[in-house]
Design a protein around this motif. Structure first.
Motif, PDB file in Angstrom:
ATOM      1  N   UNK A  70       0.838  -1.204   0.000  1.00 48.57           N
ATOM      2  CA  UNK A  70       0.000   0.000   0.000  1.00 48.57           C
ATOM      3  C   UNK A  70       0.872   1.252   0.000  1.00 48.57           C
ATOM      4  N   UNK A  71       1.924   1.229   0.826  1.00 49.95           N
ATOM      5  CA  UNK A  71       2.827   2.384   0.911  1.00 49.95           C
ATOM      6  C   UNK A  71       3.484   2.669  -0.439  1.00 49.95           C
ATOM      7  N   UNK A  72       4.038   1.637  -1.080  1.00 48.09           N
ATOM      8  CA  UNK A  72       4.720   1.831  -2.358  1.00 48.09           C
ATOM      9  C   UNK A  72       3.770   2.386  -3.405  1.00 48.09           C
ATOM     10  N   UNK A  73       2.602   1.784  -3.506  1.00 48.42           N
ATOM     11  CA  UNK A  73       1.635   2.204  -4.517  1.00 48.42           C
ATOM     12  C   UNK A  73       1.138   3.622  -4.265  1.00 48.42           C
ATOM     13  N   UNK A  74       0.746   3.911  -3.045  1.00 48.53           N
ATOM     14  CA  UNK A  74       0.167   5.220  -2.732  1.00 48.53           C
ATOM     15  C   UNK A  74       1.209   6.329  -2.824  1.00 48.53           C
ATOM     16  N   UNK A  75       2.456   6.027  -2.402  1.00 49.86           N
ATOM     17  CA  UNK A  75       3.512   7.036  -2.455  1.00 49.86           C
ATOM     18  C   UNK A  75       3.880   7.362  -3.903  1.00 49.86           C
ATOM     19  N   UNK A  76       3.983   6.342  -4.735  1.00 53.22           N
ATOM     20  CA  UNK A  76       4.282   6.574  -6.152  1.00 53.22           C
ATOM     21  C   UNK A  76       3.177   7.383  -6.816  1.00 53.22           C
ATOM     22  N   UNK A  77       1.935   7.027  -6.538  1.00 52.51           N
ATOM     23  CA  UNK A  77       0.799   7.763  -7.120  1.00 52.51           C
ATOM     24  C   UNK A  77       0.817   9.223  -6.665  1.00 52.51           C
ATOM     25  N   UNK A  78       1.167   9.445  -5.404  1.00 49.67           N
ATOM     26  CA  UNK A  78       1.197  10.808  -4.865  1.00 49.67           C
ATOM     27  C   UNK A  78       2.283  11.646  -5.559  1.00 49.67           C
ATOM     28  N   UNK A  79       3.471  11.064  -5.728  1.00 49.14           N
ATOM     29  CA  UNK A  79       4.569  11.795  -6.364  1.00 49.14           C
ATOM     30  C   UNK A  79       4.214  12.176  -7.793  1.00 49.14           C
ATOM     31  N   UNK A  80       3.542  11.259  -8.500  1.00 52.52           N
ATOM     32  CA  UNK A  80       3.134  11.540  -9.878  1.00 52.52           C
ATOM     33  C   UNK A  80       2.053  12.621  -9.904  1.00 52.52           C
ATOM     34  N   UNK A  81       1.059  12.473  -9.043  1.00 51.35           N
ATOM     35  CA  UNK A  81      -0.062  13.423  -9.024  1.00 51.35           C
ATOM     36  C   UNK A  81       0.393  14.830  -8.659  1.00 51.35           C
ATOM     37  N   UNK A  82       1.337  14.917  -7.703  1.00 54.84           N
ATOM     38  CA  UNK A  82       1.826  16.221  -7.257  1.00 54.84           C
ATOM     39  C   UNK A  82       2.953  16.758  -8.140  1.00 54.84           C
ATOM     40  N   UNK A  83       3.389  15.942  -9.109  1.00 54.67           N
ATOM     41  CA  UNK A  83       4.459  16.324 -10.039  1.00 54.67           C
ATOM     42  C   UNK A  83       5.717  16.763  -9.290  1.00 54.67           C
ATOM     43  N   UNK A  84       6.086  15.976  -8.286  1.00 53.97           N
ATOM     44  CA  UNK A  84       7.283  16.275  -7.509  1.00 53.97           C
ATOM     45  C   UNK A  84       8.511  15.735  -8.233  1.00 53.97           C
ATOM     46  N   UNK A  85       9.468  16.607  -8.482  1.00 50.70           N
ATOM     47  CA  UNK A  85      10.707  16.234  -9.178  1.00 50.70           C
ATOM     48  C   UNK A  85      11.735  15.882  -8.111  1.00 50.70           C
ATOM     49  N   UNK A  86      11.903  14.586  -7.874  1.00 48.01           N
ATOM     50  CA  UNK A  86      12.773  14.157  -6.779  1.00 48.01           C
ATOM     51  C   UNK A  86      14.075  13.567  -7.316  1.00 48.01           C
ATOM     52  N   UNK A  87      15.091  13.549  -6.459  1.00 42.33           N
ATOM     53  CA  UNK A  87      16.371  12.920  -6.760  1.00 42.33           C
ATOM     54  C   UNK A  87      16.488  11.653  -5.925  1.00 42.33           C
TER      55      UNK A  87
END
Length: 441
Positions: A70-87
């Motif tokens: 759940x954590x992996x799926x929800x966190x990935x979806x959140x990063x995509x939805x919020x368009x966070x450019x992470x390193x």
């Protein structure tokens, strides 16, 4: 479930994922029910094991696994939805007293954020774009080389002026063992040339490398040593003579021209020089383009200033591999990779701001062009379109090849953009001068 982000600073953030019992309970119960159907425990029939026993034996492991999904799926979806450019990747914050028996669970993840910056391709710079020409000396040397190459070799017993020798350079300390074929006029040190006169097959000539050639880079060609070793190289190498040859130069006539370039393509020595010049300068242009691309890249890395989330990246490097690194090892790895990371960010920014994209047609055309050139080298000058398309399809079915070719296409696009926008000075040089410029001497 609730996901929130806390901004620590411009380059760091914490994402908190709060999970309630309703988010995971059904999934955990389903997995445990499947376990119960297939569990084989002494004293119980298959499928009749009490759920309390299944819960006791597998419950915690199943809970951890399902919550992690759940954590992996929800966190990935959140990063995509919020368009966070992470390193790197999100790093879970470790909590020593985390209570897995609580119904509602909360997890914190550290994020390293990509910096905001701009790239100015039109800024004043010290980049030079070289135009490398084949000068008259080079053309005459090449014509002479062709006459020798296609001439008649006459074996000789001992070395005289104007003869060529074949043999091997050796030096045990430096690991040199290099075959060579040359005329005595290659040496800047004329005493070395004289040392060969009168020698026979099997004789060994001791040669000092210091001042041996008019350009130390020639040591790379004849001794096969690295560029780092050639400057100031002061050792003795032995040259063992294996052959002594005199060359009766070939006549530069139509028969030779047709043999080299095809019927009627070259009909005079002047045509031959023009052909050599054309082919040589095409190769020089590729090398000059690569230097220009490298120099612009270095300029942009040096002048495009931005901070990185260094502490986060070091922690990520320390924990991302199969075997955790020490803090000191992570520091070393970060130092090695920082420049490459900066280049990736700059390249990505340039690509985005100038809408540089690779299409399937770009990749296909580039691959077809490479294949045609390779086939031409083996005498296949007019392959059919179907033949080319078939080879292209096979090449592009290999993902590693597609990645490599994509990098080549993007390099070409970046080169074209730099030529258009970077205000570099131009300088015409011959090839020897270019080599010195390329190695910074």
């Amino acid at each position: 479930m609730n996901i929130t982000k806390t901004q620590v600073d411009d380059l760091n953030a914490i994402v908190t994922v709060a999970i309630t019992k309703e988010d995971y309970s059904d999934k955990v119960e389903k997995v445990l029910a499947d376990y119960r159907k297939n569990a084989s425990i002494p004293g119980f029939r298959k499928g009749a094991v009490p759920m309390s026993l299944i819960q006791k034996q597998y419950g915690k492991a199943v809970l951890l696994d399902e919550v992690n999904k759940i954590l992996q799926s929800s966190l990935n979806d959140y990063l995509v939805a919020e368009k966070l450019d992470i390193l790197g990747n999100p790093l879970p914050k470790v909590t020593e007293d985390f209570n897995w028996d609580a119904e509602d669970l909360s997890f914190d993840f550290e994020l390293g954020l990509a910096p905001q910056f701009s790239v100015d391709l039109t800024a004043k710079n010290n980049v030079t774009k070289f135009n490398v020409v084949a000068d008259e000396k080079m053309l005459n040397d090449q014509v002479d080389r062709i006459a020798k190459q296609y001439g008649k070799l006459i074996s000789k017993d001992k070395v005289e002026e104007g003869f060529d020798v074949v043999g091997t350079f050796t030096n045990e300390e430096k690991g040199i063992n290099a075959s060579a074929n040359f005329g005595l006029d290659i040496f800047a040190n004329k005493k070395v040339a004289k040392a060969f006169i009168g020698k026979k097959v099997g004789d060994v000539v001791a040669i000092e490398t210091k001042g041996l050639f008019d350009d130390d880079h020639k040591l790379m060609d004849y001794l096969k040593v690295s560029h780092d070793d050639v400057h100031g190289l002061d050792i003795t190498v032995n040259f063992t003579i294996e052959e002594i040859n005199a060359t009766e130069k070939a006549e530069l006539n139509q028969e030779l021209f047709d043999k080299l370039f095809g019927a009627g393509v070259v009909s005079s020595v002047e045509d031959l020089k023009a052909k050599i010049k054309e082919d040589a300068e095409a190769q020089f242009a590729q090398q000059a383009d690569q230097k220009f691309l490298n120099d612009v890249t270095e300029f942009l890395i040096e002048t495009t200033k931005f901070d990185l989330p260094a502490a986060f990246l070091k922690k990520w490097i320390q924990n991302t591999g199969e075997t955790p690194l020490t803090a000191e090892q992570a520091e070393e790895e970060y130092a090695k990779s920082e420049k490459g990371l900066r280049f990736q960010l700059i390249e990505g920014k340039v690509m985005a701001e100038n809408n540089l994209q690779i299409t399937f047609e770009d990749l296909k055309a580039h691959t077809a062009d490479l294949i045609k050139k390779q086939m031409a080298q083996f005498g296949q000058l007019n392959p059919s379109e179907d033949e080319i398309n078939g080879i292209v399809a096979r090449v592009m079915s290999n993902q590693d090849e597609v990645k490599r070719l994509s990098e080549q296409v993007m390099s070409e696009k970046m080169l074209g953009l730099y030529k258009e926008k970077v205000k570099a000075k131009t300088k015409e040089v011959n090839y020897e001068q270019f080599i010195k410029e390329m190695y910074g001497e």
